[in-house]
Design an enzyme around this catalytic site. Structure first.
Site, short mmCIF file in Angstrom:
data_model
loop_
_atom_site.label_atom_id
_atom_site.label_comp_id
_atom_site.label_asym_id
_atom_site.label_seq_id
_atom_site.Cartn_x
_atom_site.Cartn_y
_atom_site.Cartn_z
N THR A 178 0.83 -1.30 0.06
CA THR A 178 0.09 -0.17 0.10
C THR A 178 0.83 1.39 -0.03
O THR A 178 0.73 2.27 -0.93
CB THR A 178 -1.06 0.08 1.26
N GLY B 79 -30.86 -17.55 -26.16
CA GLY B 79 -31.57 -18.82 -25.70
C GLY B 79 -32.96 -18.79 -26.17
O GLY B 79 -33.44 -19.77 -26.07
N HIS C 28 -32.77 -8.59 -22.79
CA HIS C 28 -31.87 -9.00 -21.52
C HIS C 28 -32.57 -8.31 -20.53
O HIS C 28 -32.13 -7.24 -19.89
CB HIS C 28 -30.39 -8.35 -21.72
N GLU D 116 -32.25 -8.89 -17.26
CA GLU D 116 -31.23 -9.02 -16.11
C GLU D 116 -30.67 -7.45 -16.17
O GLU D 116 -30.24 -7.44 -15.01
CB GLU D 116 -30.23 -10.18 -16.38
N CYS E 155 -32.62 -14.10 -25.05
CA CYS E 155 -31.68 -13.65 -26.36
C CYS E 155 -31.32 -14.86 -27.33
O CYS E 155 -32.18 -15.33 -27.91
CB CYS E 155 -30.48 -12.65 -26.12
#
Length: 557
Positions: A198, A398, A529, A531, A396
């Site tokens: 860091t 699918g 889509h 989702e 889609c």
């Protein structure tokens, strides 16, 4: 010099990352945005990607993960999905930019002669273009949270880091905050967290002229206060601006975690903004996190577990289906169940193992995708879901394969295929030019792949007596698309004979948008889509209904 935003009070928070990639800058920025929004501030999140691709539309999901599509048709980074899910604000084309877009703009200006014959250079021309992008359309927000992709020290990100350094000088340092996300690795043999990476990362940021104002330290283990003080000392920060970013069991716990660590409070103090309703200040009170707590409680305390099989070809990298996984989670919350995902490589399915592979499924999804690879396995999965009466959602590609499965296996049309797989005279799936006479505005198969699809939100009309109209509780919807090929409407009669109803159409009745089966408990295919529009507080109705059907399947077993 870059143009300043109309709203001179807009504040800018720049998210950078160090040590390693994939630390979660997008999620951290989303959580910060959600907290500021919960306090009453208006927030916009943006992503600056250093890669040379114009957009992720043609990038392999194995490398880049999901390509997130906005309402206005932009193919963007998956982090914009997180931005939307955490803030509820739809992302736009101008919320994501790449090095490829930046250089395209600069070179276009050079060709037009906009630079009046001057030498075109990274500074100021490229950096000015980046600054213009960050600052455009910011007059209606209080905060712009801009995430710089990649890791500090990468060659590709240098112009972006230089641009945000300049922007802080342009608008005033008091209006900009730099939040740096780093990793504190745990060394098992030494039995301790190490702070040196860091320190080096912050130093690398200083080398380009940026002093981090806040540090978020990713860690799998609790960070002792002594280590926090050490980090603050070596990184030139007060300890109250060094924050732990510990692993959480669900990403939706991040706003709660950051709030308990007072990250949003310190950010507001840094900008000299009110974090409560003290006299003399605007009435921005402490945020109510009850909605977030409800979501987290729903994930942590389910009443049952349903198994959902996702049959795809990118399953090695689950981020390729990021929005799908989150939408399933949202549907699970709405049905008070946990979602267990059975990731199935479509190329491994054959007639001998399909029952064993999918037999424990309470629901089956065949998601979007491109190309012929894995098609046979996906078709077998669709056939199994249909014949075994398992809830099925085709998205889609699918949906297109569900159409072909019905035509081939029920209607007996063995030649029905997609022109995506090769030239054919039996294109049940194909480019619009293959069956629409005018082919208005439609790309041909030989055109460039980038930006040639039906992208963004399009309206659809649902049949009044259809199952999906009941699910949506509406007959007019709008959903996001990303595809080149369409279901050929001329096969409608043949599909109906095989039990498939086209229950959703484009407004001009040329493009099938949704199919469903009346002889099945829950069998839906959608060309879009869904989702992409699901939210933790507002699950998409299709996923709510699909998971509810999966719960019924669980109870039947």
């Amino acid at each position: 010099m870059s143009k300043k935003p109309h709203n001179s009070s807009t504040k800018f928070i720049f998210m950078t990352g160090g040590v390693v990639s994939s630390l979660g800058k997008g999620l951290a920025g989303s959580a910060i945005g959600a907290l500021l929004q919960a306090r009453g501030y208006r927030v916009r999140l943006r992503k600056l990607d250093p890669y040379l691709n114009v957009d992720p539309g043609t990038m392999n999901p194995y490398q880049h993960g999901e390509c997130f599509v906005t309402d206005d048709g932009a193919e963007t980074d998956l982090d914009l999905g997180h931005y939307e899910r955490f803030t509820g604000q739809p992302a736009r084309k101008n919320d994501n930019i790449t090095t490829g877009q930046i250089y395209s703009r600069v070179l276009a200006r050079e060709r037009r002669g906009d630079y009046l014959g001057g030498t075109v250079q990274v500074i100021p021309h490229v950096t000015d273009e980046i600054k213009d992008f960050i600052m455009q359309d910011t007059d209606d927000v209080d905060f712009v949270i801009a995430e710089i992709g990649g890791t500090v020290g990468d060659m590709e990100s240098l112009p972006f880091l230089e641009a945000i350094r300049q922007l802080a000088q342009d608008v005033g340092r008091a209006r900009c905050a730099f939040v740096h996300l780093t990793l504190l690795p745990y060394i098992t043999s030494a039995g301790e967290l190490k702070t040196k990476p860091t320190q080096h990362s912050v130093k690398e940021l200083l080398n380009v002229g940026i002093q981090a104002d806040f540090l978020l330290c990713r860690s799998e283990r609790e960070i002792a206060i002594d280590q926090m003080k050490k980090i603050a000392l070596f990184c030139n920060l007060p300890v109250n601006r060094v924050f732990p970013a510990l692993d959480v069991d669900t990403i939706y716990a991040l706003p709660i975690s950051f709030y308990h660590n007072k990250l949003d409070e310190e950010i507001l103090h840094y900008f000299n903004l009110p974090d409560d309703n003290k006299a003399g200040h605007k009435d921005f009170s402490a945020p109510s996190l009850s909605d977030w707590q409800r979501v987290v409680d729903g994930i942590r305390n389910p009443e049952d577990t349903v198994m959902i099989s996702i049959v795809g070809k990118y399953i090695v990298l689950p981020d390729a289906y990021k929005s799908l996984v989150e939408a399933l989670t949202h549907g699970g919350i709405g049905n008070k169940v946990k979602i267990a995902i059975n990731w199935v490589d479509a190329e491994t399915i054959d007639e001998e193992n399909v029952a064993q592979t999918l037999g424990t499924s309470h629901g089956i999804i065949v998601p979007g995708g491109f190309g012929w690879r894995g098609v046979d396995g996906k078709m077998l999965a669709i056939n199994y879901a249909r014949t075994q009466k398992i809830p099925f959602l085709g998205i889609c590609f699918g949906m297109q394969l569900a159409v072909l499965e019905a035509l081939r296996n029920i209607a007996g049309d063995s030649q029905a295929t997609s022109s995506e797989f090769g030239k054919t005279d039996h294109a049940a799936i194909g480019l619009l030019t293959e069956w629409l006479k005018d082919g208005t505005g439609v790309k041909a198969s030989h055109d460039n792949l980038g930006g040639t699809m039906r992208l963004g939100s399009y309206p659809a009309v649902l049949a009044k007596d259809s199952m999906v109209a009941g699910i949506y509780a509406a007959t007019a919807i709008s959903e996001r698309h990303r595809h080149r090929y369409e279901v050929n409407k001329n096969y409608q009669a043949e599909l109906e004979k095989s039990g498939v109803t086209i229950s959703g159409w484009s407004q001009d009745k040329n493009l099938p948008e949704i199919i469903e089966r009346a002889d099945h408990p829950w069998f839906v295919g959608v060309q879009f889509h869904p989702e992409l529009k699901s939210r933790p507080f507002l699950p998409h109705p299709l996923f709510l209904s699909f998971i509810a059907a999966a719960v019924k399947q669980l109870r039947l077993v």
